[in-house]
Design a protein around this motif. Structure first.
Motif, short mmCIF file in Angstrom:
data_model
loop_
_atom_site.label_atom_id
_atom_site.label_comp_id
_atom_site.label_asym_id
_atom_site.label_seq_id
_atom_site.Cartn_x
_atom_site.Cartn_y
_atom_site.Cartn_z
N GLN A 153 0.88 -1.17 0.00
CA GLN A 153 0.00 0.00 0.00
C GLN A 153 0.91 1.22 0.00
OE1 GLN A 153 -3.34 0.14 -0.35
NE2 GLN A 153 -2.99 2.34 -0.54
N THR A 158 -5.17 6.06 -1.43
CA THR A 158 -6.05 4.90 -1.55
C THR A 158 -5.97 4.02 -0.30
OG1 THR A 158 -4.30 3.66 -2.67
CG2 THR A 158 -5.85 4.83 -4.08
N ASP A 161 -9.29 2.96 1.07
CA ASP A 161 -10.25 2.37 0.13
C ASP A 161 -10.60 0.95 0.58
OD1 ASP A 161 -10.03 4.65 -1.28
OD2 ASP A 161 -9.10 3.78 -3.08
N PRO A 162 -11.77 0.49 0.18
CA PRO A 162 -12.18 -0.86 0.58
C PRO A 162 -11.21 -1.94 0.08
CG PRO A 162 -13.98 0.31 -0.52
CD PRO A 162 -12.79 1.20 -0.60
N ASN A 163 -10.59 -1.72 -1.07
CA ASN A 163 -9.68 -2.74 -1.58
C ASN A 163 -8.21 -2.44 -1.29
OD1 ASN A 163 -9.56 -0.59 -3.23
ND2 ASN A 163 -9.69 -1.73 -5.17
#
Lengths: 797, 293
Positions: A153, A158, A161-163
């Protein structure tokens, strides 16, 4: 002596007297030592039986360590042992980088060496101990690690973010900390505003780049149960506590010695996993262990800073009065919050400091801090200031352009008036003894701002884009216990000084404040000699040794002069009082009729006095000559801390003028001006060095410095050839001037002076560039402002 | 080179791996060692080599130190050429009277090579032999059609710089050869070498640089050779673009199109390929402005 540059602070006594050193630009004595190559840095130290280490660090931003095979490496020449997390964890307990006073922070336990998972490129996973660093590096090549690379990551935007890749599954997501400040009703105020402007700014990660890299020698003495640490840090007593706590040692038997330190900038005030591993290795082996970070290690393991994306909105009425400001800041801090100060403070300061010079009745600020697979991020010089000042000042320029008002005028009508303190910032932080109006007036006077509008038009006719900017800002300095201590960190907000008259007549001073090259030792000497009435050269100073100095916080957050200096002043006054009591008894007169000048006790009305040397000889060697009942103490100790407010704020105003080459995108800063109000200046030359050095670091942030990462989280420019810091050619003339509003919190009246340049230069440079670009309808919003970004803004590429 | 690879190493090294060290007494001595050891490298000023060793980007078996060999730092006029011995440092060249008379642009160029401390150690031959595509001297050698003098087991040979640079850090030096000097053709009547580059900081490798070899007749550009550096994997000769310029003069769009078809611009950390193409085009204008000034 040099001309007096500062206004007289009546609490300090007349400036027209012998030994009046406070306020004078005296050369600092310890500069000679460094020019002569006589400094004592950690790497200069060699102890008997000392061993060296090299760390095996993760080459990946995120990877599972399936296995580490050290068998072959252990056979390599000169290798004493190789440790992984298992061995180090036997003697060193993990830590967690959270504090209790700023709402919920969530960060997992961190150990010196990564166990199953490495979470940033550069995280240490194994350590070779050998007879030399070169032999340790030879063995590193022979360690076999079975890696399973994981998705990283990298992007903070992001991270929630969910993903997103969840860096610490036990936390459920990548959120470290969040805070909201809400004063008044911004939504209503924006509706009532005549003009509303908005912008979003990006700040790249950069780092401190200290000339001397991090270094430590740990020396465990089994027989005495004593741990001696030679460390180039900023806060010896904090390190004493932390090393004792995590290695389970008697804190009183841990000694931290910080001799010369080659720059710190906040980089060296944190607890680093590799340094903790070194202390653990010494404890295990019973031998002195040295670690000096090389430049590659510095770039990937010294804390990084900034890494913010901030959007802001400002509403003004048609007369330019600010009605409301709103900001939303996102910051990425790497995979762990740093210990023990946490990685929340930069965002916290952004929220506290945005809009701080101005009356803004309605203010809302949201800060979000997330984890990511990059080097840990934490407090570096001017913590949060560059972001807070840049967003505030960019919005104010935008509002001025929108309603057609001069850049200086819109600021002047919105300043918190100089005569209205004590007051509060828009975020609700108490402010006192500031001078935005007087400082801006002084800035405009020395800049001669009127001529730049004409110059800009002339330049434009010639095809040159030139522009200028002015800003105002508050600096957080001299923190009180409400900064860290209240949250549970063992970081002293109090500092102490101890001063004695020796048998030779010499004065010895020790202080818990430390020196990292900025001249702390020089100003301590000036204060002591000034307050005592002795020649500067008769004062000797000891700093940076927990066995030899009073207890205290050390040097960070511009606290040396204001807190440590006040302790020296108080101790010197106490000693003077003791000396005069003894002298009065010997000379059979009133204490009030005596004073000390040039190392002699003198009668104010004339007549024979007594030298401090004679007085000391009498007290120490012929004590029977002193009348009975006289206190013979020629030693005094005092402490000081800021009470009642979180910080003593400083303010400054800055201006600059730039030109832009439209063909190449190269920006030239033609001149820079800074007006600083840090209260009493103990040594104006050193204050100006702080301002100029800070401005240069600010130029770095604005135009050059960036830790460049690829999509996989690999840092791509971890060398001094590729990570650009400003050099002599990139430095403009920097004109420094002062306004003096003494702090009412102390006798000395000094406030901090270390943060302004670094905190304010990025804002004023960006504003000046945008002032220039505006002529062709262009704008830059991302720092560092590179030639390529300028050319893109101009539509050239 | 350093910038491409350091991140792959995870920041592990700052001390060189073991190597043997040989102090060559004369050039034959150095050639003999080099011919017999494929992994040996020549150490002259060490300004590129030593950082590479310490970061273990390079782990040679042996360093053949040629810096003590005498007679390799001459700067003389040799017929129609200015000869610069391989071991002349950048500072030697900048201070040399013959250079300032016969090839003043070389002094302007060297002012842009790093900083004084590096120029005091870095050598002319070292820079030519290393062949860094972002360095000024290889491009100068190509632009001026210089001859590079190599000594080997079978004696000396001379190779034109245009045939010398083969690819990224790759040159026509054979295993048993050492660069001993560079011969720059002396300026002819009406000939001028002009140079410019764009850097983020003074002394950095350029984002793009240009050396132009110009023949003027009656104040007009009669012939032109354009050699760019910091643009691709070796000095980039732009003959088509030069020809186009001679036909049409400076036209940004036309020249940019031509350069883009002629040079394979490779972006780096400080400038994308698009940026380099733009700057290369702009550099032609800057050179012409200099000529007119």
């Amino acid at each position: 002596m040099d001309d007096i540059k500062v206004n007289q602070n009546p609490k300090l006594g007349s400036i027209d007297r012998p030994n009046s050193y406070i306020g004078r630009s005296l050369p600092r004595e310890n500069a000679k030592k460094h020019l002569d190559g006589g400094g004592q840095f950690v790497d200069d130290l060699t102890l008997p039986r000392m061993v060296h280490v090299a760390f095996l660090r993760s080459p990946f931003a995120h990877a599972e360590i399936k296995s580490i095979d050290t068998k072959t490496a252990k056979l390599s020449d000169g290798v004493i042992d190789i440790f992984t997390a298992k061995e180090i964890d036997e003697v060193c307990k993990p830590w967690v980088g959270v504090l209790g006073h700023l709402g919920e922070m969530r960060s997992p336990e961190q150990s010196p060496l990564a166990k199953k998972i490495a979470r940033w490129q550069g995280e240490p996973i194994a350590v070779v101990i050998a007879n030399s660093r070169a032999q340790a590096e030879d063995a590193l090549e022979l360690i076999e690690v079975d890696w399973l690379e994981k998705d990283a990551q990298v992007d903070m935007e992001t991270a929630l973010d969910p993903n997103a890749v969840i860096i610490h599954p036990e936390l459920g997501n990548n959120l470290f900390w969040t805070r909201t400040v809400n004063q008044g009703d911004v939504d209503k105020a924006f509706k009532e505003a005549d003009a509303v402007v908005e912008t979003t700014l990006d700040f790249a990660r950069h780092t401190g780049v200290t000339l001397e890299s991090r270094g430590i020698v740990a020396d465990w003495n089994k027989a005495e149960n004593k741990m001696t640490i030679y460390h180039n840090g900023q806060a010896p007593h904090m390190m004493q506590h932390i090393i004792a706590k995590h290695l389970d040692l008697n804190e009183g038997l841990v000694r931290i010695i910080s001799r010369d330190v080659g720059g710190s900038f906040g980089i060296k005030v944190h607890v680093y996993p590799d340094e903790m591993a070194v202390t653990a290795i010494s404890k295990k082996l019973g031998r002195p262990v040295k670690f000096i970070a090389d430049r590659l290690e510095s770039f990937t393991t010294d804390i990084h800073a900034r890494c913010h994306k901030i959007s802001g909105k400002l509403g003004v009425d048609k007369n330019g009065k600010i009605l409301a400001m709103e900001i939303d800041d996102l910051s990425g801090i790497g995979p762990f919050s740093m210990y023990p100060r946490t990685s929340a403070i930069e965002t916290n300061q952004v929220l506290n400091l945005s809009g701080a010079p101005y009356v803004i009745p309605n203010y809302k600020a949201v800060g979000t801090v997330v984890f990511q697979n990059k080097t840990p991020m934490c407090q570096y010089r001017a913590v949060g200031h560059p972001i807070a000042v840049a967003i505030t000042e960019a919005l104010i320029d935008k509002a001025a352009y929108k309603i057609g008002m001069d850049l200086d005028k819109i600021r002047k009508i919105n300043f918190i008036p100089d005569n209205s303190y004590p007051n509060k910032s828009p975020s609700g932080v108490p402010l006192e003894d500031l001078s935005h109006q007087a400082s801006m007036d002084k800035l405009l006077e020395i800049m001669d701002i009127e001529k730049f509008e004409t110059k800009k038009k002339d330049d434009y006719q010639k095809g040159i884009l030139s522009g200028y900017g002015v800003i105002s800002m508050c600096e957080v300095t001299n923190p009180s216990p409400l900064f860290y201590g209240v949250g549970g960190a063992h970081i002293s907000s109090q500092d102490g000084a101890s001063i004695r008259l020796e048998g030779s007549g010499a004065i010895h001073l020790s202080s818990s404040i430390t020196e990292q090259g900025q001249g702390t030792e020089a100003i301590m000497k000036q204060i002591a000699a000034d307050q005592l009435g002795v020649k500067l050269e008769s004062v000797r100073v000891t700093l940076g040794d927990t066995d030899a100095t009073p207890y205290g916080g050390g040097t960070w957050a511009s606290r040396g002069a204001g807190i440590g200096g006040e302790a020296v002043l108080k101790a010197a006054r106490k000693l003077k009082d003791n000396i005069l009591n003894i002298a009065a008894a010997i000379m059979q007169t009133d204490k009030e009729s005596l004073d000390i000048e040039d190392n002699n006790v003198v009668r104010k009305n004339g007549g024979e006095g007594i030298s401090l040397q004679k007085l000391a000889e009498t007290v120490y060697y012929r004590g029977h000559e002193i009348p009975k009942g006289t206190n013979p103490e020629l030693l005094a100790t005092a402490s000081f801390l800021i009470e009642g407010i979180p910080f003593v704020f400083t303010n400054s105003a800055m201006g600059c003028q730039v030109s832009i080459d439209q063909d190449t995108g190269i920006i030239k800063i033609n001149k820079f001006w800074a007006v600083e109000d840090c209260g009493t200046q103990i040594n104006p030359k050193l204050v100006e060095e702080q301002i100029r050095g800070g401005v240069i670091q600010g130029i770095g942030g604005a135009l050059f410095e960036e830790c460049v990462y690829d999509d996989q989280g690999n840092m791509q420019n971890a060398t001094m050839a590729d990570y650009l810091v400003p050099m002599a050619y990139e430095m403009p003339d920097i004109i420094v001037d002062h306004v003096t509003t003494n702090s009412g919190r102390s006798i000395i009246g000094a406030k901090g002076a270390g943060e302004a340049g670094t905190g304010g230069a990025p804002a004023v440079i960006m504003n000046a560039i945008n002032n220039a670009l505006k002529q062709v309808g262009a704008e830059v919003i991302s720092q560092p402002i590179t030639p390529e970004k300028v050319l893109k803004a101009l539509g050239k590429i | 080179m350093i910038r491409l690879i350091c991140y792959l190493m995870g920041g592990k090294y700052m001390k060189a791996a073991n190597f043997s060290y040989y102090e060559a007494k004369n050039i034959q001595d150095a050639i003999k060692i080099k011919a017999n050891d494929e992994e040996a490298v020549i150490l002259a000023g060490g300004q590129s080599l030593l950082p590479a060793l310490n970061m273990r980007l390079s782990s040679p078996s042996c360093l053949i130190d040629i810096s003590k060999i005498s007679g390799l730092n001459d700067i003389i006029i040799d017929g129609d050429y200015l000869f610069i011995g391989a071991l002349a440092t950048h500072s030697d060249v900048m201070r040399n009277e013959i250079v300032s008379q016969k090839m003043p642009c070389l002094i302007d160029i060297l002012k842009m090579v790093a900083h004084p401390a590096i120029r005091n150690k870095g050598t002319h031959g070292g820079s030519i032999a290393y062949g860094d595509p972002a360095a000024e001297l290889p491009a100068l050698a190509v632009a001026t059609n210089a001859e590079i003098i190599l000594s080997g087991q079978n004696g000396d040979r001379s190779i034109n710089a245009n045939d010398f640079y083969l690819g990224l850090f790759e040159t026509a030096i054979n295993q048993d050869e050492i660069v001993v000097g560079i011969k720059y053709p002396l300026l002819k009547q009406g000939q001028v070498f002009l140079f410019d580059e764009v850097c983020r900081r003074h002394g950095d490798y350029a984002m793009a640089g240009l050396i132009a070899n110009i023949i003027l007749s009656s104040n007009k550009v009669n012939d032109l050779k354009l050699v760019f550096f910091a643009t691709g994997d070796k000095p980039d000769v732009a003959d088509k673009t030069a020809k186009l310029f001679l036909q049409t003069g400076y036209d940004y769009d036309q020249l940019k199109n031509s350069l883009s078809s002629e040079i394979d611009f490779a972006g780096d950390l400080n400038s994308s390929s698009e940026m380099k193409l733009h700057l290369a085009t702009i550099l032609i204008k800057k050179i012409i402005n200099k000529l007119e000034a």
